[in-house]
Structures are given as C-alpha cells and as structure tokens.
Design a protein around this motif. Structure first.
Motif, PDB file in Angstrom:
ATOM      1  N   ALA A 272       0.828  -1.202   0.000  1.00 13.41           N
ATOM      2  CA  ALA A 272       0.000   0.000   0.000  1.00 13.41           C
ATOM      3  C   ALA A 272       0.864   1.256   0.000  1.00 13.41           C
ATOM      4  O   ALA A 272       0.546   2.239  -0.685  1.00 13.41           O
ATOM      5  CB  ALA A 272      -0.924  -0.014   1.214  1.00 13.41           C
ATOM      6  N   GLN A 273       1.962   1.237   0.754  1.00 17.37           N
ATOM      7  CA  GLN A 273       2.858   2.393   0.782  1.00 17.37           C
ATOM      8  C   GLN A 273       3.507   2.625  -0.581  1.00 17.37           C
ATOM      9  O   GLN A 273       3.668   3.775  -1.018  1.00 17.37           O
ATOM     10  CB  GLN A 273       3.933   2.189   1.852  1.00 17.37           C
ATOM     11  CG  GLN A 273       3.419   2.261   3.278  1.00 17.37           C
ATOM     12  CD  GLN A 273       4.468   1.848   4.292  1.00 17.37           C
ATOM     13  OE1 GLN A 273       5.369   1.054   3.987  1.00 17.37           O
ATOM     14  NE2 GLN A 273       4.354   2.367   5.504  1.00 17.37           N
ATOM     15  N   GLN A 274       3.837   1.557  -1.261  1.00 16.94           N
ATOM     16  CA  GLN A 274       4.473   1.697  -2.577  1.00 16.94           C
ATOM     17  C   GLN A 274       3.509   2.255  -3.611  1.00 16.94           C
ATOM     18  O   GLN A 274       3.878   3.127  -4.401  1.00 16.94           O
ATOM     19  CB  GLN A 274       5.016   0.340  -3.029  1.00 16.94           C
ATOM     20  CG  GLN A 274       6.230  -0.135  -2.246  1.00 16.94           C
ATOM     21  CD  GLN A 274       6.688  -1.527  -2.664  1.00 16.94           C
ATOM     22  OE1 GLN A 274       6.015  -2.211  -3.436  1.00 16.94           O
ATOM     23  NE2 GLN A 274       7.846  -1.946  -2.153  1.00 16.94           N
ATOM     24  N   VAL A 275       2.274   1.775  -3.623  1.00 18.07           N
ATOM     25  CA  VAL A 275       1.336   2.256  -4.632  1.00 18.07           C
ATOM     26  C   VAL A 275       0.943   3.708  -4.364  1.00 18.07           C
ATOM     27  O   VAL A 275       0.617   4.446  -5.298  1.00 18.07           O
ATOM     28  CB  VAL A 275       0.085   1.343  -4.685  1.00 18.07           C
ATOM     29  CG1 VAL A 275      -0.822   1.570  -3.490  1.00 18.07           C
ATOM     30  CG2 VAL A 275      -0.704   1.577  -5.966  1.00 18.07           C
ATOM     31  N   ALA A 276       0.988   4.133  -3.107  1.00 16.20           N
ATOM     32  CA  ALA A 276       0.666   5.526  -2.777  1.00 16.20           C
ATOM     33  C   ALA A 276       1.892   6.424  -2.770  1.00 16.20           C
ATOM     34  O   ALA A 276       1.760   7.649  -2.619  1.00 16.20           O
ATOM     35  CB  ALA A 276      -0.017   5.590  -1.414  1.00 16.20           C
ATOM     36  N   ASP A 277       3.079   5.813  -2.917  1.00 15.27           N
ATOM     37  CA  ASP A 277       4.336   6.563  -2.971  1.00 15.27           C
ATOM     38  C   ASP A 277       4.512   7.436  -1.722  1.00 15.27           C
ATOM     39  O   ASP A 277       4.787   8.636  -1.815  1.00 15.27           O
ATOM     40  CB  ASP A 277       4.377   7.426  -4.235  1.00 15.27           C
ATOM     41  CG  ASP A 277       5.804   7.890  -4.559  1.00 15.27           C
ATOM     42  OD1 ASP A 277       6.752   7.265  -4.056  1.00 15.27           O
ATOM     43  OD2 ASP A 277       5.948   8.882  -5.306  1.00 15.27           O
ATOM     44  N   ILE A 278       4.362   6.829  -0.535  1.00 16.94           N
ATOM     45  CA  ILE A 278       4.465   7.592   0.717  1.00 16.94           C
ATOM     46  C   ILE A 278       5.644   7.120   1.564  1.00 16.94           C
ATOM     47  O   ILE A 278       5.754   7.482   2.743  1.00 16.94           O
ATOM     48  CB  ILE A 278       3.169   7.476   1.541  1.00 16.94           C
ATOM     49  CG1 ILE A 278       2.851   6.012   1.844  1.00 16.94           C
ATOM     50  CG2 ILE A 278       2.010   8.143   0.834  1.00 16.94           C
ATOM     51  CD1 ILE A 278       1.650   5.834   2.768  1.00 16.94           C
ATOM     52  N   GLY A 279       6.532   6.324   0.985  1.00 16.92           N
ATOM     53  CA  GLY A 279       7.701   5.870   1.729  1.00 16.92           C
ATOM     54  C   GLY A 279       7.306   4.964   2.876  1.00 16.92           C
ATOM     55  O   GLY A 279       6.539   4.014   2.699  1.00 16.92           O
ATOM     56  N   ASP A 280       7.798   5.273   4.087  1.00 22.15           N
ATOM     57  CA  ASP A 280       7.513   4.444   5.258  1.00 22.15           C
ATOM     58  C   ASP A 280       6.460   5.087   6.166  1.00 22.15           C
ATOM     59  O   ASP A 280       6.303   4.706   7.318  1.00 22.15           O
ATOM     60  CB  ASP A 280       8.799   4.213   6.060  1.00 22.15           C
ATOM     61  CG  ASP A 280       8.643   3.074   7.064  1.00 22.15           C
ATOM     62  OD1 ASP A 280       7.953   2.090   6.730  1.00 22.15           O
ATOM     63  OD2 ASP A 280       9.178   3.187   8.175  1.00 22.15           O
ATOM     64  N   ARG A 281       5.745   6.069   5.630  1.00 20.34           N
ATOM     65  CA  ARG A 281       4.724   6.730   6.438  1.00 20.34           C
ATOM     66  C   ARG A 281       3.502   5.819   6.594  1.00 20.34           C
ATOM     67  O   ARG A 281       3.248   4.955   5.773  1.00 20.34           O
ATOM     68  CB  ARG A 281       4.306   8.044   5.806  1.00 20.34           C
ATOM     69  CG  ARG A 281       5.368   9.137   5.933  1.00 20.34           C
ATOM     70  CD  ARG A 281       4.903  10.417   5.294  1.00 20.34           C
ATOM     71  NE  ARG A 281       4.790  10.273   3.824  1.00 20.34           N
ATOM     72  CZ  ARG A 281       4.336  11.230   3.030  1.00 20.34           C
ATOM     73  NH1 ARG A 281       3.919  12.374   3.539  1.00 20.34           N
ATOM     74  NH2 ARG A 281       4.281  11.033   1.726  1.00 20.34           N
ATOM     75  N   TYR A 282       2.745   6.058   7.655  1.00 22.87           N
ATOM     76  CA  TYR A 282       1.557   5.259   7.950  1.00 22.87           C
ATOM     77  C   TYR A 282       0.515   6.163   8.608  1.00 22.87           C
ATOM     78  O   TYR A 282       0.822   7.266   9.080  1.00 22.87           O
ATOM     79  CB  TYR A 282       1.898   4.073   8.855  1.00 22.87           C
ATOM     80  CG  TYR A 282       2.452   4.454  10.204  1.00 22.87           C
ATOM     81  CD1 TYR A 282       1.639   4.484  11.335  1.00 22.87           C
ATOM     82  CD2 TYR A 282       3.809   4.791  10.354  1.00 22.87           C
ATOM     83  CE1 TYR A 282       2.142   4.849  12.562  1.00 22.87           C
ATOM     84  CE2 TYR A 282       4.313   5.149  11.581  1.00 22.87           C
ATOM     85  CZ  TYR A 282       3.489   5.184  12.685  1.00 22.87           C
ATOM     86  OH  TYR A 282       3.984   5.550  13.899  1.00 22.87           O
ATOM     87  N   SER A 283      -0.729   5.697   8.643  1.00 20.13           N
ATOM     88  CA  SER A 283      -1.820   6.509   9.201  1.00 20.13           C
ATOM     89  C   SER A 283      -1.900   6.426  10.715  1.00 20.13           C
ATOM     90  O   SER A 283      -2.297   7.390  11.371  1.00 20.13           O
ATOM     91  CB  SER A 283      -3.162   6.081   8.596  1.00 20.13           C
ATOM     92  OG  SER A 283      -3.160   6.230   7.190  1.00 20.13           O
ATOM     93  N   GLY A 284      -1.551   5.279  11.283  1.00 21.22           N
ATOM     94  CA  GLY A 284      -1.641   5.114  12.725  1.00 21.22           C
ATOM     95  C   GLY A 284      -1.538   3.650  13.099  1.00 21.22           C
ATOM     96  O   GLY A 284      -1.032   2.828  12.326  1.00 21.22           O
ATOM     97  N   LEU A 285      -2.062   3.321  14.284  1.00 19.61           N
ATOM     98  CA  LEU A 285      -2.026   1.955  14.791  1.00 19.61           C
ATOM     99  C   LEU A 285      -3.436   1.456  15.069  1.00 19.61           C
ATOM    100  O   LEU A 285      -4.284   2.203  15.563  1.00 19.61           O
ATOM    101  CB  LEU A 285      -1.203   1.873  16.081  1.00 19.61           C
ATOM    102  CG  LEU A 285       0.283   2.223  16.010  1.00 19.61           C
ATOM    103  CD1 LEU A 285       0.930   2.025  17.380  1.00 19.61           C
ATOM    104  CD2 LEU A 285       1.002   1.383  14.970  1.00 19.61           C
ATOM    105  N   LEU A 286      -3.668   0.194  14.736  1.00 13.98           N
ATOM    106  CA  LEU A 286      -4.888  -0.501  15.140  1.00 13.98           C
ATOM    107  C   LEU A 286      -4.557  -1.339  16.365  1.00 13.98           C
ATOM    108  O   LEU A 286      -3.549  -2.047  16.386  1.00 13.98           O
ATOM    109  CB  LEU A 286      -5.399  -1.406  14.015  1.00 13.98           C
ATOM    110  CG  LEU A 286      -5.735  -0.735  12.681  1.00 13.98           C
ATOM    111  CD1 LEU A 286      -6.178  -1.781  11.667  1.00 13.98           C
ATOM    112  CD2 LEU A 286      -6.817   0.314  12.862  1.00 13.98           C
ATOM    113  N   LEU A 287      -5.397  -1.267  17.385  1.00 19.76           N
ATOM    114  CA  LEU A 287      -5.116  -1.918  18.665  1.00 19.76           C
ATOM    115  C   LEU A 287      -6.211  -2.914  19.015  1.00 19.76           C
ATOM    116  O   LEU A 287      -7.375  -2.727  18.656  1.00 19.76           O
ATOM    117  CB  LEU A 287      -5.016  -0.873  19.789  1.00 19.76           C
ATOM    118  CG  LEU A 287      -4.127   0.341  19.538  1.00 19.76           C
ATOM    119  CD1 LEU A 287      -4.203   1.291  20.728  1.00 19.76           C
ATOM    120  CD2 LEU A 287      -2.688  -0.082  19.280  1.00 19.76           C
TER     121      LEU A 287
END
Length: 409
Positions: free
Chosen positions: A212-227
């Motif tokens: 998902a990060q590759q197709v969005a071209d966002i590097g190692d960024r993420y939205s958050g954590l699921l707990l």
C-alpha cells in the motif's frame, strides 16, 4: 399448605371449565403470541447490535490511534507508550488508508485500500472467520502483492481468487499540489470476504502495508495503529485513557465512535420496542383476568365447599392467583418456544429471500441473539403483568361467603 394450594389451583386450572373451555384457550394463545413477538423483536435488535459490533472489531480492531502529522516517526516508540499507558494491550499493527479506483475487465469502481503489517494482522484483526473463498494469509510469497477483497466488490467486478486487478491512486506533486499524477498498482486476489458492513463489502480492499505504501508513494509513512484489547467492552475506557496520555498529536477513537449514531439509535429503540410490543401481553393478561372472573362465577360451589372445610379468605385468593400465574407460565413457555422457531425462520428468510437491504440497514444480514438480560426482562414483565391481572378476580373469589355459594344447591 402452600403446596396443597398450588395443587388445588393446578387441578382446577386443568378442568374443562377453565383451561379447556370458554375464552381461556384464546387468552392463552394471545399471551403466547405476545411473548413470541417480544422474544423475536428483542433478538433482532440484539442481533443487529452484536453483528455490527463484531464487524467493527474484526475489521478495524478495538481502538484506532491516528497520527495527525504525516511525518515519519518511530512507531515502535509509539507502541511502547501505548503499552505503558495500557498494559492490557493484546496486539498492535500499523495501518494506512488510501482511496483509489479499481480497474478490472473494463470496469471501474471507487475503493478504499487498507494496508496493514502482514506479520501482525492476526493479533489485531479477525479475518479468518470472514473468508468466503480463498485464504486470509497475506504473508505468502507472490510476484504480485496479495489482497483481500469485499464480497460486494468482488461480485460487482466479477473477481475470483487468483485474479489480478489494478488500483489507480492519485498522487499530488510536491512542487505543485494542485496538479495530480496517477500511479497504478497491481494486486492478486488472495481471498474474498464478508466484512459485515455493506459499504465495506462494496469498496474495501486489504493488503500488506508495504504494498500500500508503494502504490501511494508515501515511503515508510503510515496513518496510525490498530489496537486490540482483551474485550470490546473495555475498548472505550482504554481509548479514553490513551487519548489523555498521548495528547494532541494523535487522534484516538474506539470501534463504537465510527457508528455512534447507529448504536445510540439501538439503545434508544430497544426499550421503546420492548414497551410497545409488551402491549400485546397487557391485552392478553386482561383476557386472562376476564377468564378468571368467569371461572370465579362458575366455581361458586367449589369455593363455598373449600371455605366450609376451613380454607380462609387469603387461601382462596392464593388459589386463583396461582391459576393466573400458571397460565402466565404456560404462555411464557409457549411464547419462548414459538419465538425461537420464528427466530430460526427469520435467519432462513434473510438468507434466502434477502429481507435486509444493506443500503438501508448498513448490514446485509444479522444473526439473531437472545441475551440473558432480555430473557430475564421478558420473564419478569410477563409474570408481573399476569400477577397484576389476577388480583381482581382472586379478590372477588376470596370475598364469596359459603352461604352465597351454596344458595342454589
């Protein structure tokens, strides 16, 4: 003495003059129908709530911690802070949400692509029980990134396990944010899932976080954590504690927040439906009361004989009160049996006839659930109503004098 009064009451109830004569069968049938209607209505409401809750916790975890900043950071440090604030934490996984367009066999559809850590997904999310075909294992090696697709989307796009589809994601340019570029990613269907919510089934795709990060071209960024925590009921308290501990850089919400209006509606409608449907039981209880009044008139001779041999005013009241409670217990038992049968028919009908529209109710189907609290409430309300309904005819029978009962004998 009490057991003998109950035995006399039961014998009088089973006679042709009472239970098998006059309006008694109709009164009992009305009570059975009222209890059955109450059982089904409460089971459907509970089933809707539990089905929606299960879908939310299976697909999105108990709590979401969303970053307000888009800059990369050490997510291990964030997880450590969360675990320190809430030692009961069971599991955590990074996630990212990306909106895009799926293209397959000349068809297009708007989709929501969710990327999660494939090595942590099973500790937080529960996809295994929701797989209709294929597998939920996204960690298998493949030349094309693997993905899980909602059942509605798979049906609309005519996707099967093993098919390859494309997702087009718009990307803003760093120099000119007003201009967009598109990036195309390929994914292979690993499994088709029933996600529990209509909109998820229609547009939800789950894949690995890296893909998902590759197709969005966002590097190692993420939205958050699921707990995930030990129980869903504790999630709200845990979310509140984390919100205070993590502060403004993070937005914390639990599984209930995203559908707060639906859960609030159910909590408001549940007691309203209970009291509305209980009116049927009130009507049936008044029929029982009228039946007992007739029974008192027909039993003048028997009442007089009982008083002659030493039964007192209170004993006669207890005999007719027990009769009303016995009829209430018979109606309650018959109503629960009929209610269970109707619940089974409801489950069959919604699967075969499509009674529930996902566009209206947010879910395509529910599993009816009879809760212990609902069962206790139905039993208590039914027996209380029947008890109140028996007081007037029982008091009338207790006031009868032996001379009045034997006058015409």
């Amino acid at each position: 003495m009490k057991s003998s009064l109950m035995w006399i009451s039961w014998r009088l109830l089973l006679s042709r003059k009472t239970l098998f004569g006059g309006t008694a069968p109709l009164a009992l049938l009305g009570l059975i129908l009222g209890v059955a209607a109450l059982v089904v209505s409460m089971a459907v409401m509970s089933g809707f709530e539990s089905t929606l809750q299960q879908a939310m916790t299976d697909v999105s975890g108990h709590v979401q911690v969303v970053k307000r900043s888009r800059f990369p950071d050490d997510w291990h440090e964030l997880e450590s802070r969360i675990r320190k604030a809430e030692p009961t934490l069971v599991g955590a996984t990074r996630f990212v949400f990306i909106e895009g367009i799926m293209a397959h066999n000349g068809q297009i559809s708007g989709v929501l692509l969710e990327g999660v850590d494939t090595d942590r997904i099973n500790s937080v999310l529960r996809f295994k029980s929701r797989v209709l075909s294929g597998s939920d294992d996204l960690s298998q090696k493949s030349d094309v990134p693997l993905a899980l697709v909602g059942s509605g989307l798979a049906k609309k796009m005519n996707l099967k396990v093993g098919d390859v589809f494309r997702v087009v994601v718009p990307i803003t340019e760093s120099v000119d944010p007003s201009s967009l570029q598109r990036k195309v990613g390929q994914f292979k269907v690993q499994g088709i899932m029933e996600l529990g919510k209509y909109e998820w089934n229609e547009r939800f795709i789950v894949t690995g976080l890296t893909a998902a990060q590759q197709v969005a071209d966002i590097g190692d960024r993420y939205s958050g954590l699921l707990l995930r925590f030990p129980t869903a009921s504790y999630a709200r308290q845990a979310g509140f504690n984390l919100s205070r501990q993590l502060g403004t850089p993070y937005w914390v919400r639990d599984w209930r927040d995203s559908n707060e209006n639906l859960f609030d509606a159910v909590s408001v409608e549940r007691p309203a439906i209970f009291f509305v449907v209980a009116i049927i039981i009130f009507v049936a209880a008044f029929n029982i009361s009228s039946t007992l009044f007739v029974n008192v008139v027909q039993r003048y001779k028997d009442i007089a004989i009982l008083k002659t041999v030493g039964f007192g005013h209170k004993d006669i009241i207890k005999i007719f009160t027990f009769q009303g409670l016995f009829m209430g217990a018979l109606g309650l038992g018959g109503g629960f049996i009929l209610g269970l049968i109707l619940c089974g028919l409801f489950n069959w009908a919604q699967g075969s006839l499509g009674l529930m529209s996902g566009m209206v109710y947010r879910v395509d189907g529910i599993t009816v659930s009879i809760r212990l609290s609902d069962t206790i409430a139905i039993c208590f309300a039914t027996m209380l109503i029947c008890f109140i309904a028996t007081l007037a005819p029982a008091r009338r029978g207790g006031k009868l004098s032996p001379m009045e009962g034997l006058r015409n004998e």
